[in-house]
Structures are given as structure tokens and as C-alpha cells.
Design an enzyme around this catalytic site. Sequence first.
Site, mmCIF file in Angstrom:
data_model
loop_
_atom_site.group_PDB
_atom_site.id
_atom_site.type_symbol
_atom_site.label_atom_id
_atom_site.label_comp_id
_atom_site.label_asym_id
_atom_site.label_seq_id
_atom_site.Cartn_x
_atom_site.Cartn_y
_atom_site.Cartn_z
ATOM 1 N N GLU A 166 0.717 -1.044 0.098
ATOM 2 C CA GLU A 166 -0.363 0.387 0.238
ATOM 3 C C GLU A 166 1.088 1.404 0.064
ATOM 4 O O GLU A 166 1.003 2.613 1.029
ATOM 5 C CB GLU A 166 -0.625 -0.214 0.974
ATOM 6 C CG GLU A 166 -1.891 -0.640 1.407
ATOM 7 C CD GLU A 166 -2.510 -1.344 2.220
ATOM 8 O OE1 GLU A 166 -2.630 -0.112 2.722
ATOM 9 O OE2 GLU A 166 -3.977 -1.731 2.414
ATOM 10 N N GLU A 355 -5.684 -8.427 0.625
ATOM 11 C CA GLU A 355 -6.039 -7.839 2.014
ATOM 12 C C GLU A 355 -7.740 -8.417 1.621
ATOM 13 O O GLU A 355 -8.167 -7.000 1.200
ATOM 14 C CB GLU A 355 -5.728 -6.870 2.650
ATOM 15 C CG GLU A 355 -4.444 -6.779 3.043
ATOM 16 C CD GLU A 355 -3.777 -6.305 4.018
ATOM 17 O OE1 GLU A 355 -4.763 -4.529 4.295
ATOM 18 O OE2 GLU A 355 -2.569 -5.476 4.379
HETATM 19 O O1 IFM Z 1 -4.664 -3.165 9.114
HETATM 20 C C1 IFM Z 1 -4.072 -2.750 7.947
HETATM 21 C C2 IFM Z 1 -3.322 -3.165 6.996
HETATM 22 O O2 IFM Z 1 -1.940 -2.662 7.593
HETATM 23 C C3 IFM Z 1 -3.049 -3.143 5.538
HETATM 24 N N1 IFM Z 1 -4.542 -2.889 4.682
HETATM 25 C C4 IFM Z 1 -5.360 -2.222 6.027
HETATM 26 C C5 IFM Z 1 -5.771 -2.723 7.044
HETATM 27 C C6 IFM Z 1 -6.885 -2.864 7.950
HETATM 28 O O3 IFM Z 1 -6.978 -1.090 8.303
#
Ligand code: IFM
Length: 450
Positions: A166, A355
Site C-alpha cells: 500500500e 487483503e
Molecule cells: O491493518 C491494515 C493493514 O496493515 C494494511 N491494510 C489495511 C488494514 C486494515 O486497516
Amino acid sequence: MAKFLFPEGFLWGAATASYQIEGSLDADSKGESIWDRFSHTKGNIWNEETGDIACDHYRRCAEDVRLMADIGLNAYRFSISWSRIFPQGSGKANKKGLDFYRRLVEQLNSNKIKSSVTLYHWDLPQTLQDKGGWNNRDTAKYFAEYAAYVYANLDLPVDMWITLNEPWVIAILGHAFGIHAPGLNDFNIALQVSHNLLLGHGLAVKAFREAGRKDEPIGITLNLAPIQSLTEKPADLEAARRSDGFMNRWFLDPIFKGSYPQDMVEIFSRTFSLPATEEGDAAIIAEPIDFLGINNYTRILVEASGSEDAFMGNPINPPDAEYTEMGWEVYPQGLYELLIRVHRDYGPLPLYITENGAAFPDELKKDGTIDDPRRINYLQTYLLETWKAVEDGVPLKGYFVWTLMDNFEWAFGFSKRFGLIYVDHPTQKRYLKNSAHWYKKMISRNGLEA
Ligand code: IFM
């Protein structure tokens, strides 16, 4: 009951990140990271919490791999803490730091759980921050050197490599909004950081090809969201187009098309300095990769903000929608839309959802169970949309729930529980939530029943 089965060999995983779970902040000569510094600075984190202990995963790693095996995961995504490997960011490597990850990969391999290694999930060595952090172009070079060390010395089969997690969040939340480490509030710096991160990514991919780890794929994980306009009015549509440029295309285009999106270059340059670049950067950033990792939780619905120079519309939260504990709208059909769009505009290449998941206020009952129907519903509905995208030709190869176990949710400390596993932080006892049992069943069928 209808069955929605996924292709054979589909990866079913869960994801974590070093700072969010490991604890052991200075064990085995680990150096300080920007998240150690940021979380110890008063006022930055909910309830002044820190990741000093987190889920104590550094010491409980074997137990955690056993829990993954219990759930039936066939893949696990974790990140390496740079400051465990290079306590000072560069220079002398710390063998003991890498040994921890070697043990982890060994345990995963012996449980037939594929390993997905992220090289950078936000915990920059503090010594590098002291030299300017990601605003300093040299950090990209140090990142590639650290990555090359890991490629050469993590001498076990690894199933997937991810350079960065990210970069949008790193650049914007950390350098423009000040709510993540290193806590800066300067959009000019954020733009430079976005470029240096992309450069670091490209250099790390180049180093990977030179390291000769054949048959192991490498990619990057971007947080992407489908952006929608509230109405069909031209001003709202324009706001949605710009928001998409800011959130999505600013990173996708340089990686897959070799240049920043021209409309955003024009809009940013009205108010900010564009990042300093050097000849050859674009080609480095566009170094071909083997897959794209997508993190998605919600959609972004916008209307025009009224300002000619705005690069983002006003976000709208529909009143009748469901929201998670993070305040994020549950909008599963957005994931379908996103997958189709990314495949259409940037494919063909394998995609992974690296994710997806939801925080809800879970309650540990006296009998040790956690009933989390809203999380199950979230996962089920998002997976159904994922299935549709696969049916419609998207080459999606795997799905990772965020997250394996309740952990340190950055500025929110431990107040948001995203895990499949409930962690009682004072005792560090782990309990499988009902969603973990549900996921296990789903994995054993390789799909959904609905
Ligand atoms: O916890 C985070 C993760 O580290 C990166 N993506 C989003 C998740 C939830 O906020």
C-alpha cells in the site's frame, strides 16, 4: 443449495504485518523503526498503545502456524521487519533477524502452507527516517539492497514475493495527513515519497531478477477502491475521475503503463510541486512484475467538492448502508467492479486479493467462543463477488483475509478487531472465532455454498 467453487489450486490465506503482530521490539538486536518511534510519541495512538508486545508472535510463532494449519489455510502472507535485518537500515546485516523468518518459512513449508513474503509493510528503520526517510531518494536504493540481502539469504522456497504494501497509504497517511508514521503533514513531500516508493519497488524487482530466484513470482500490493460518482452530473463525474486518479491510477499507471496519469500531473501541478525524478526512473518503476496484489475493503462514493483544483471529491457515506467498525461501508459488489476494471485496464496478469476483511466489536464469551456473524456475512458476500469476477474471466489466483488474528491496528491501537482469531491481549490467549470455523469449511470445499 448452490455451490460457488473456485479454480483448483486457488490460494486461501490470511495476512498479517510485522509491526502489527510481532512484538519483541528489540529482540535479537532489532533496530528501532519509525512505528516504534511514532507509537511511543504521545498523542499518536488510541489509548497510547504500542506494538511493543502486540500479539507476541515473535515468540509464539510456532503456535500461530499450528493455528493456521487448524484453520486449513494453504497460504500465509506476512511481512519482514527491515530493522530486524538491518538494524541501522543499511550496512551490517543482522543474521539473527533473518533466522526468525527462516524458521517461520520452514514451519509454513512443513505444514504445506505457501508463504507470501512482503518486504515492506511500513516499518522503516528509524535511522533512515533520520536521513529523510522515503522523501530521500537514497531510501529507494537502501530498500533494494535490503531486498537483495533477503533474496540471497532467505534460502528456502518462497511462494510469492511482494515488494511494498500500500504505497498510497505510506505516502498519504504518513506524509500528508500525519496519522501514520512518520507523522508528516506536507502534500509535496507525500508526492515525492510516492515516487521514491515506486522507484524502490522497481529497483527491488530488478534486484530480484538478478538474484535468480527462478519460478518464484514477485509483485506489489496496492490498496485500490472502486470510485463512484453520486450522480451523473458532469461535476460529480469529474470528481470521481480525479479521485480515481489520486487513489488508484497514480500508482497503477507508472507500474503498468510507464508514466504518471497526465490528468493528475496537470491537477497536482496547479497546487503542488511534482516529484523530482531522474531519467530512467519510469523504466525502473515499470519493470515487469508477475502479479498484482489488491487490498480492498470498501468503495469510495464522491460528489464534486466545488473547488476547481481539488484532486479528490467529497466522500459520501450513504445513510442506509452497513458500516464496519472502521466506518467503512460494506459494499461487496465494488470488489467485482474493481477486479473487472483492473483486469481490463492493466491486465493480463495474475491478480491476488492480498487483503480483505472487516473489524467488528467481537465479544469473547465465557465458554471461549466468539460469534461474529457480521464478519462471516462480510467475507461470504465479498467472496461471492470475487467468484463472479473469476467466472467472468479475471485471472485471480488467491484470496487473503485481513487478518489472521486481532492485532495492532496502527493509529487505532488494539481497539479494532479484524482477526479470524480472537486475541486476548493481556493473556495472549488465542481463540478461533466462528468466522475462522466458517473459513475452514469454505476452504475445505474450495468455495461457497449459498
Ligand atoms: O491493518 C491494515 C493493514 O496493515 C494494511 N491494510 C489495511 C488494514 C486494515 O486497516
